[in-house]
Design a protein around this motif. Structure first.
Motif, PDB file in Angstrom:
ATOM      1  N   TYR A  70       1.557   2.024 -17.383  1.00 21.31           N
ATOM      2  CA  TYR A  70       1.496   2.088 -15.654  1.00 21.31           C
ATOM      3  C   TYR A  70       0.599   1.117 -15.274  1.00 21.31           C
ATOM      4  N   ALA A  71      -0.729   0.836 -15.911  1.00 17.40           N
ATOM      5  CA  ALA A  71      -1.319  -0.166 -15.377  1.00 17.40           C
ATOM      6  C   ALA A  71      -0.998  -1.763 -15.643  1.00 17.40           C
ATOM      7  N   LEU A  72      -0.077  -1.870 -16.506  1.00 17.14           N
ATOM      8  CA  LEU A  72       0.590  -3.402 -16.653  1.00 17.14           C
ATOM      9  C   LEU A  72       1.829  -3.348 -15.707  1.00 17.14           C
ATOM     10  N   PHE A  73       2.510  -2.314 -15.637  1.00 14.94           N
ATOM     11  CA  PHE A  73       3.836  -2.357 -14.742  1.00 14.94           C
ATOM     12  C   PHE A  73       3.774  -1.330 -13.711  1.00 14.94           C
ATOM     13  N   PRO A  74       3.111  -1.597 -12.717  1.00 12.78           N
ATOM     14  CA  PRO A  74       2.524  -0.443 -12.009  1.00 12.78           C
ATOM     15  C   PRO A  74       3.903  -0.406 -10.613  1.00 12.78           C
ATOM     16  N   THR A  75       4.079   0.772  -9.969  1.00  8.93           N
ATOM     17  CA  THR A  75       4.790   0.704  -8.772  1.00  8.93           C
ATOM     18  C   THR A  75       3.898   1.247  -7.665  1.00  8.93           C
ATOM     19  N   TRP A  76       3.227  -0.111  -6.923  1.00 10.16           N
ATOM     20  CA  TRP A  76       2.338   0.294  -5.988  1.00 10.16           C
ATOM     21  C   TRP A  76       3.074   0.851  -4.526  1.00 10.16           C
ATOM     22  N   GLN A  77       2.562   1.973  -3.949  1.00  9.29           N
ATOM     23  CA  GLN A  77       2.997   2.481  -3.007  1.00  9.29           C
ATOM     24  C   GLN A  77       2.709   1.383  -1.580  1.00  9.29           C
ATOM     25  N   THR A  78       1.524   0.905  -1.815  1.00  6.59           N
ATOM     26  CA  THR A  78       0.851   0.053  -0.753  1.00  6.59           C
ATOM     27  C   THR A  78       1.771  -1.159  -0.579  1.00  6.59           C
ATOM     28  N   ALA A  79       2.285  -1.516  -1.346  1.00  5.16           N
ATOM     29  CA  ALA A  79       3.416  -2.535  -1.074  1.00  5.16           C
ATOM     30  C   ALA A  79       4.523  -1.888  -0.413  1.00  5.16           C
ATOM     31  N   ARG A  80       4.813  -0.835  -0.220  1.00  4.81           N
ATOM     32  CA  ARG A  80       6.055  -0.139   0.193  1.00  4.81           C
ATOM     33  C   ARG A  80       5.638   0.287   1.630  1.00  4.81           C
ATOM     34  N   LEU A  81       4.783   0.296   2.123  1.00  5.94           N
ATOM     35  CA  LEU A  81       4.393   1.032   3.344  1.00  5.94           C
ATOM     36  C   LEU A  81       5.318   0.247   4.502  1.00  5.94           C
ATOM     37  N   ALA A 128       3.698   8.217   1.312  1.00  2.00           N
ATOM     38  CA  ALA A 128       3.447   6.908   0.551  1.00  2.00           C
ATOM     39  C   ALA A 128       2.042   6.612   0.868  1.00  2.00           C
ATOM     40  N   ILE A 129       1.763   6.813   2.300  1.00  2.00           N
ATOM     41  CA  ILE A 129       0.172   6.562   2.411  1.00  2.00           C
ATOM     42  C   ILE A 129      -0.784   7.238   1.675  1.00  2.00           C
ATOM     43  N   GLN A 130      -0.299   8.429   1.520  1.00  2.00           N
ATOM     44  CA  GLN A 130      -1.218   9.336   0.639  1.00  2.00           C
ATOM     45  C   GLN A 130      -1.296   8.758  -0.701  1.00  2.00           C
ATOM     46  N   GLY A 157      -7.517  -1.325  -6.260  1.00  2.00           N
ATOM     47  CA  GLY A 157      -7.318  -2.623  -5.764  1.00  2.00           C
ATOM     48  C   GLY A 157      -6.750  -2.668  -4.304  1.00  2.00           C
ATOM     49  N   ARG A 158      -6.635  -4.035  -3.965  1.00  2.00           N
ATOM     50  CA  ARG A 158      -5.841  -4.074  -2.460  1.00  2.00           C
ATOM     51  C   ARG A 158      -4.549  -4.788  -2.743  1.00  2.00           C
ATOM     52  N   HIS A 159      -3.674  -4.211  -2.091  1.00  2.00           N
ATOM     53  CA  HIS A 159      -2.299  -4.586  -2.039  1.00  2.00           C
ATOM     54  C   HIS A 159      -1.696  -5.108  -0.826  1.00  2.00           C
ATOM     55  N   ALA A 160      -0.673  -5.978  -0.690  1.00  2.00           N
ATOM     56  CA  ALA A 160      -0.226  -6.072   0.391  1.00  2.00           C
ATOM     57  C   ALA A 160       0.455  -5.190   1.061  1.00  2.00           C
ATOM     58  N   SER A 161       0.960  -5.203   2.390  1.00  2.00           N
ATOM     59  CA  SER A 161       1.515  -3.963   2.923  1.00  2.00           C
ATOM     60  C   SER A 161       3.097  -4.259   2.692  1.00  2.00           C
ATOM     61  N   GLY A 162       3.341  -5.259   2.067  1.00  2.00           N
ATOM     62  CA  GLY A 162       4.892  -5.400   1.886  1.00  2.00           C
ATOM     63  C   GLY A 162       5.402  -6.004   3.069  1.00  2.00           C
ATOM     64  N   LEU A 163       4.974  -6.454   4.123  1.00  2.00           N
ATOM     65  CA  LEU A 163       5.466  -7.059   5.220  1.00  2.00           C
ATOM     66  C   LEU A 163       4.899  -8.408   5.406  1.00  2.00           C
ATOM     67  N   PRO A 164       5.786  -9.405   5.406  1.00  2.00           N
ATOM     68  CA  PRO A 164       5.088 -11.011   5.564  1.00  2.00           C
ATOM     69  C   PRO A 164       4.246 -11.232   6.672  1.00  2.00           C
TER      70      PRO A 164
END
Length: 714
Positions: free
Chosen positions: A510-521, A571-573, A580-587
């Protein structure tokens, strides 16, 4: 959040124990069902068949403890059938060189996709992978394999039979869901006294809706007091907001505001009493200090005026109706969001849900889907752990992939918290049970009895914490497999080592191939914006065509909006627990901008709630221009959601132009409460859209307190 802090918090969560216990009667019932399968099979068929039968009964029983409002017997049958199928196929494949890893990969992938159907399906499917890995270690022929698979299915049938013959709290979950809805409404009414724009938690409403979906048998046998109350609660929610809102309801200050606070306080006490009566099944007892059923409305009218007075009268009527429904069990007051020809919400049988489940899974078959990524990750982890264990040469190599299958979840927080709990619980459970075996040298029947005792402990501690439950499950497996030949001490060392191997592979994967919820907000926010726009359009259209039957359209749009908001909050929870800090998923949109945009969309949804609270009766005069404005609002929010996802500027110029035309037509229309409500709400809608534009451009400010008090759609 740093990786260290994230790992620390998730580890602490996994090892945290709660004092809450599962209903002891239900835990005993589940253990008794396992005993009814285990002991006869051990006497008639021997240790190998007894192992398969007990595994099937245990996992089928575990399925009945999952959060579900379906009949528990049907869950046990479905789980037993899946376990029997996986066991039989596993036995067939294990005898063909190279076939079992392929089957294991396919089954693990399917188990991962089962999360598209729901958490219960995902958990049960993961358990079928674990059982397949355990029982196929027993050398048997094809005919005997069929017998083992059949016994797993029989374990589920026995659980279903025991549940049917020994009912415990058959309607407890439905009562609790409905009572939680009224309790949340009472808390909401009290919050509105201090904060007229306070938000309501939509989760109890969503849970109550799922609980209200009944099979025909359930509908015939449910207590009469459970009929109709949920639909009334859905109508009370916007009415409370309409009384309190300073723009559409009572003024912010003065005698009318004091009167509104008194109305809200009386309503809160009445709904608390309703919640207590529903939860306990006792007769309704309203406190003397809560004149909510009359709402203290004198003959000459309340001090409230206009829309606030209309909302207060509607609230009084709804509370009286709720009390009458609870006392009489009135069957004519059923109100459900999705109806069929019979006028009631129906929960289809499991057989009819197969096409629905297939469609849900098919929608997730895309690389960007979190469920699809989980399925791929689960497949890789289980197969890799299995192959590594074979390479190492451990006799009980199945323990590593079994651990990996039970640890993996679609999100970071659950995977790591369960991983830590699994590792700790397994080591403690294996050590304790092996010590008992080494010191006492129990016989077959004593081992079987100890296994049943551990099963009861596992059922009892399902709500206490995953770590403690894992101690019981690990001990149960050790005692059960102790019926087979082998050195217990060597086996214990292997199991601890393989648990560390399987858990480490899962956490590292999971650390190497994560599914970050932050990027899907951002994606979740865009879906909520479009859903709120559709909800607003459905409600506004009623004002111009009050006689048209649009109730189902409004209710469907409301449910879509509520579901979209719930997915965003989940998703926020999950994102808040990620490292880490991940992008919001929006340009070009930061997390801070996204939070401000979320508050703006929440305000937009709350205004629509106020509009729904004042929906005109079928014989009311139409409010001209609202249908055209509704259609433009629906289109503008849909285009705004698309622009949000593609990185284009989000603008609502067309909605502003449509609102100007609406204002002109309202100015020429005859005076009425509905016209005043539409005029005030239309301005609030435009204000929310302007706030959304500023938030996504980076302008405007939003304090943490404002975000915490985010107004929300129902």
């Amino acid at each position: 959040m740093s990786w260290f802090a994230a790992l620390r918090d998730t580890a602490r969560t996994g090892l945290t124990l709660d004092r809450a216990l599962t209903d002891p009667q239900r835990a005993v019932r589940g253990a008794v069902a396992v005993a009814l399968v285990l002991f006869p099979t051990l006497a008639l068929g021997g240790a190998q068949l007894a192992t398969s039968a007990a595994m099937g009964a245990f996992i089928a029983g575990t399925a009945t403890f999952q959060r579900s409002f379906r009949p528990r017997a049907s869950l046990a049958v479905a789980a037993g059938t899946g376990l029997g199928t996986s066991t039989f196929l596993g036995y067939l494949a294990v005898g063909v060189p190279g076939a079992f890893p392929v089957l294991l990969a396919l089954w693990a992938f399917g188990a991962g996709l089962a999360w598209a159907i729901g958490p219960t399906a995902g958990v049960v499917a993961a358990n079928t992978v674990a059982v397949m890995l355990v029982v196929v270690q027993l050398p048997v022929s094809a005919a005997e394999a069929f017998g083992h698979g059949l016994l797993c299915a029989v374990g589920g049938l026995v659980q279903a039979a025991v549940i049917t013959l020994w009912p415990i709290g058959s309607w407890t979950a439905q009562r609790a869901a409905l009572a939680d809805t009224y309790a949340e409404l009472a808390d909401y009414a009290r919050r509105l006294r201090q904060d007229p724009t306070a938000h309501v938690d939509p989760e109890p409403f969503m849970t109550a809706r799922h609980a209200a979906a009944l099979t025909p048998w359930q509908d015939r046998h449910r207590p009469p007091e459970l009929r109709g109350l949920r639909g009334i609660a859905e109508r009370i929610r916007p009415t409370l907001a309409a009384v309190a809102d300073p723009k559409v309801g009572a003024p912010a200050e003065g005698p009318e505001r004091d009167r509104a606070r008194a109305v809200l306080a009386a309503s809160a006490e009445a709904m608390d009493a309703l919640a207590r009566a529903v939860r306990s099944g006792d007769p309704l007892q309203l406190p003397r200090s809560a004149p909510a059923l009359t709402l203290a409305v004198p003959a000459d009218g309340p001090e409230l005026r206009g829309a606030a007075r209309r909302a207060a009268r509607r609230l009084a009527g709804l509370l009286r109706k709720a009390a009458d429904t609870l006392e009489r069990g009135d069957e004519d007051t059923i109100s459900t969001p999705v109806v069929e020809a019979g006028g009631q919400l129906r929960k289809p049988p499991l057989s009819r849900m197969l096409p629905v489940a297939a469609r849900a899974v098919r929608r997730q078959l895309q690389p960007r889907s979190a469920v699809f990524q989980h399925a791929v990750r689960l497949t890789g982890v289980v197969v890799l752990a299995y192959l590594l264990a074979r390479v190492v040469g451990f006799e009980h190599g199945y323990w590593a992939p079994m651990t990996a299958a039970m640890v993996m979840r679609p999100d970071f927080a659950q995977t790591y918290s369960r991983g830590v709990a699994r590792l700790a619980g397994t080591m403690v459970g294996v050590a304790l049970s092996t010590l008992v075996v080494q010191l006492a040298h129990p016989g077959e029947w004593v081992l079987a009895a100890l296994a049943v005792l551990c099963i009861g402990g596992a059922y009892l501690t399902l709500r206490t914490g995953y770590a403690l439950m894992t101690v019981c499950v690990s001990s149960y497996v050790v005692f059960l497999l102790g019926l087979q030949e082998g050195n217990p001490l060597v086996t214990a060392v292997e199991r601890v080592g393989l648990t560390l191997l399987g858990g480490s592979v899962a956490l590292l994967a999971y650390a190497l191939f994560p599914t970050w919820q932050t990027a899907r907000l951002g994606e979740r926010l865009a879906e909520w914006l479009a859903a709120v726009g559709q909800y607003a359009a459905a409600v506004l259209a009623v004002y111009e065509h009050p006689a048209a039957p649009r109730g189902r359209e409004v209710r469907s749009a409301l449910l879509d909006s509520r579901e979209a908001r719930s997915e965003l909050l989940q998703a926020i929870q999950r994102a808040d627990a990620e490292p880490g800090r991940h992008a919001s998923g929006l340009p070009g949109v930061s997390r801070r901008q996204l939070d401000r945009a979320r508050a703006a969309v929440g305000h937009l949804g709350r205004v629509v709630v106020l509009l729904e609270a004042h929906l005109p009766l079928p014989d009311a005069e139409p409010v001209p221009g609202t249908a055209e404005f509704a259609e433009e609002l629906r289109l503008s929010t849909a285009l705004g959601a698309g622009a949000l996802l593609t990185g284009q500027p989000v603008e609502f110029d067309a909605a502003r132009e449509a609102h100007e035309l609406l204002e002109e037509r309202l100015a020429a229309a005859p005076a009425s409460v509905q016209r005043d409500v539409v005029r005030a709400s239309g301005r609030l809608l435009l204000q929310a859209l302007r706030d959304l534009e500023r938030a996504l451009r980076g302008g405007g400010t939003a304090t943490p307190a404002q975000l915490a008090a985010e107004p929300t759609a129902r």
